[in-house]
Design an enzyme around this catalytic site. Sequence first.
Site, short mmCIF file in Angstrom:
data_model
loop_
_atom_site.label_atom_id
_atom_site.label_comp_id
_atom_site.label_asym_id
_atom_site.label_seq_id
_atom_site.Cartn_x
_atom_site.Cartn_y
_atom_site.Cartn_z
N LYS A 55 0.85 -1.20 0.00
CA LYS A 55 0.00 0.00 0.00
C LYS A 55 0.88 1.24 0.00
CE LYS A 55 -3.91 2.02 2.57
NZ LYS A 55 -4.77 1.91 3.77
N SER A 87 -9.83 1.99 2.60
CA SER A 87 -8.91 2.74 1.77
C SER A 87 -7.88 1.88 1.04
CB SER A 87 -8.18 3.76 2.63
OG SER A 87 -7.35 3.11 3.58
N SER A 136 -10.28 -0.35 6.81
CA SER A 136 -9.65 -0.25 5.49
C SER A 136 -8.97 -1.49 4.96
CB SER A 136 -8.63 0.88 5.48
OG SER A 136 -9.29 2.08 5.22
#
Length: 472
Positions: free
Chosen positions: A71, A148, A172
Amino acid sequence: MDFKSIKEIKTHLLKRKISIFELNEFFIDKIKKSKINAFIFFDEDLIRKRCKELDSIKNDLPLKGIPIGVKDLFCTKGIKTTAGSKILQNFVPTYESFVTNKLNNSGSVMIGKTNLDEFAMGSSTTTSYYGDTINPIATDKNLVPGGSSGGSAAAVSANLCLGATGTDTGGSIRQPASFCGVVGIKPTYGLCSRWGIIAFASSLDQAGIFSNNVEDASILLKEIAGYDKNDSTSSDITIPNYFKKINENIEGKVIGIPKEYDLPNIPDEIKIVWEKARKKLEKGGAKIINISLKHTKYALPTYYIIAPAEASSNLARYDGVRYGYRSKSQNNLEEMYESTRSEGFGNEVKRRILIGTYVLSAGYYDAYYIKAQKVRKLISNDFNDAFKECDAILTPTTPSPAFQIGQKEDDPIKMYLNDIFTVPASLAGIPGISIPFGKSKDNLPLGIQILSKHFNEQVLFDLGLFLEKNNE
Ligand code: GLN
């Protein structure tokens, strides 16, 4: 050969049925052809260089050659790290995050940096400055991958890597895992160091893992967990070998069903799947009991005070002075701060900064921030009491399957409601896993969430593996 299981690929690599180069070329090719915008950064030459380096290491390593997506919230030394924001579009960290450093030491190949909602604020991966990620499950439907960590979930789901890191502040990891039909685990707060992860809400942020199956998640979690003196909230516990210990025999396990999660406006398709999981567990020998988590209804408002409060403080550092974007329109220092922040941040991030600044301001601090902290404690106590009676708690992961890109953009509250089932565990700091289980009426993946007490990730893997194998 199955390119979806780390466990299997590892044996193929060891038996030399496939080389590290061949394995990674497969994924390079897939990423180049993919059209879902899962990655913000991808450099095939860098991957090949890494493969060469690994090939020259003679001894075996736990993740030697395994391609992992990261990420773009984890700082990677010498590699651009944007947090999905314009304000960090040219930010190249001079150091490596604890988690990615551990992954590198385990021999994995960093296959690319994955897309995310700006500063990890969101549930759709549509607030990224680098464009929307598209859910790979049904690309013609133009669905969000969740957020997210949507880029990571989508990349694993589309088989662009074998696993990926994520962060989970209020859901997330679990929510995008559910939307993309993959496994996602948010460990106990403090299990994985936050050092080198761009901060959103520090008392909630926690690194975790996406994978195609439960066993892979158990393999990966061990590699990223561990004590770190650079994170004062890092726990100094011995990390179990989750994979070795995994046991799908769930006989005698006590599973709590919280009545407060049975909300009247939750669609039937979600309730049906929840019920089905409950029955499967019961058939497998688990004991199902009803429990109460009394303060659940306050979790979302509490989260949306605490998280923005911490965010407003954490994001004060982006002022155009030391690093990141600096606005050109500036006549004096004040103007420079103002224009840098208004041009550099997107709308959702600005909204959070405004809310956070408001709830922390002198006249409102007690009424909002302190009150929220007290409610947080009550929510946490509810879980502690529940775990006196049960080993784990079973809930849906999300109140709906993946929705269309743009669908909830006009109303932030609608977007925030995505986190209704995930936020309570975040506030309590307990671990949670989302397992793909059942399908929506439109044949989209759904996730079932399992929660346990602090540091009992093992029971999540055990029950998760059982449900994975019994998900017809
Ligand atoms: N969707 C939640 C939010 O917008 C959670 C985000 C997260 O866990 N990083 O804050």
